[in-house]
Enzyme design. Sequence first.
Site, short mmCIF file in Angstrom:
data_model
loop_
_atom_site.label_atom_id
_atom_site.label_comp_id
_atom_site.label_asym_id
_atom_site.label_seq_id
_atom_site.Cartn_x
_atom_site.Cartn_y
_atom_site.Cartn_z
N GLU A 118 0.83 -1.21 0.00
CA GLU A 118 0.00 0.00 0.00
C GLU A 118 0.87 1.26 0.00
O GLU A 118 0.54 2.24 -0.67
CB GLU A 118 -0.94 0.01 1.21
CG GLU A 118 -2.04 -1.04 1.13
CD GLU A 118 -3.03 -0.94 2.28
OE1 GLU A 118 -2.64 -1.35 3.40
OE2 GLU A 118 -4.14 -0.44 2.08
N GLU A 138 -0.65 -9.93 4.09
CA GLU A 138 0.60 -10.15 4.82
C GLU A 138 0.32 -11.14 5.93
O GLU A 138 -0.78 -11.18 6.47
CB GLU A 138 1.14 -8.83 5.37
CG GLU A 138 0.16 -8.10 6.26
CD GLU A 138 0.66 -6.72 6.65
OE1 GLU A 138 1.46 -6.67 7.57
OE2 GLU A 138 0.23 -5.73 6.03
#
Lengths: 264, 239
Positions: A118, A138
């Site tokens: 991001e 993640e």
Amino acid sequence: MKEFATGYSRISLWYESIGDWKAATISLTRPDSRNCIDETMAEEIREACRRLNEDEECRLVTVTGTGDFFSAGRTRVDGGEGSPAERMERLKVADSLASLLMPVLIVLNGDALGHGLELALAGDLRICSEAAHLALWEPGQSAVLWDGGTQRLPRLVGTAWALDMALTGRNLNGTEALRIGLVNRVFSTSELETAARDLAEQVLAAAPIAARYAKEAVKKGMDLSLDQGLRLEADLSVILLSTDDRSEGLASFKERRQPRFTGM
Amino acid sequence: MTGYETILYDKQESIAHISLNRPDYRNAYNIQMRDDFSEALTAVRCDDEVKALIISGQGRAFCAGADLNEFGTAPSQAVARRVRWQRDVWGQLNELTVPTIAAVHGYCIGSGVEIMLLCDIRIAAKDTVFGMPEVHLGMIPAAGGSQTLPRNSGESAALDLLLTGRRIVAQEALGLGQVTRIVPRDELLDTAWNLAVSVSQFPVPDMKYMKQAIREGQDLNLNEGLELEWRLARLAGQG
């Protein structure tokens, strides 16, 4: 010659001259924690971006990671003080990077996962080591994205790929990321640093104000209707007519020589 | 054929063809060309017989960019801004309702790319080299390129090309969606012509509505876009 800014513990911020220009690099420096973003690192990234935006001399910002990872995500949100919303707020970094006015080059030296990706999405140009993997998920974190991933990713690669990555956690290697437009170029790990330098030099060859306005026209323009975008472009290009660098650009073209831009 | 100084304008059957014609200057876009182009586009718009428009270039290049001997010399920014909208040739091209086909070859640089990107269907000869070098002249694109390029190639590829000013060959332009077809140089105009004939076989409103739905739809949210499509399809059905 690198000139390091002081006061940072989770990142390094340094300046160097490339040709006539001052360029800055933010490197994430928690290699033992795979450069995971914690509250301190997030605050330092935001502070560095504020500082860089006030720096009239700085023409280019590069963001990269120290060690084998770009960033494997963030530390867990469920520790720490305050409500979850407050902790999330303290971990946000992407908007501050996206607010930089100068071109931002992201050098993905290794995996960019979850929050790390991001952050990478908030830059302008992305180059990638062929060993790097890119994914929105993640390990050990909820799949819910809140640092711009659901908005910036589909705008870069289209809805189909964004949904695949967001809903399945699909992990892309550099070649796949290149094909869908998530990164602009892929290099072998050993070539990456030189390639990043070359690209920085290419971007720095532009007239500085024109480069900033080109970024603004593209990024703001994509949030506007085509008609309004054309208005924005026309206004910015008319403003540029008043710059010294516009005159120098024309003169150098006519005299068949390299321009000497001043950023004025 | 009519007597323009810097372009050739031709109409055969229902297909109009504008060819940029300053071959000694690699078709660099100058003020005379702007005026000629604008008049020809007005002719296309006002001619109900025209069902498709081809834009190409004479000589060794499609268009090597703006003629820098003439542009950038406005007496003031206010004048430059007024002139930009007084003779809005880019708006004229963008707003044509018939399908427009760009057939490019050789050098397609700066304004050349921008003219191309304002067209609906874009074909390149294999030998074409593309580039948007404006930032190296202290400028940004001024014929819509900063808007049309990201809309066709994505924001990141657009920033790559605009911030580095680098040149790319036809194959990369194809990969980036700047063109959708590559052909050998000697087949370029035939390919464009065949496409123009193909689109001109359909009722004029059908092509007009398809073009309008896709282009205007880009500025709408999905539901509004679907409504637009539905409305236009019903109009076509009534025609």
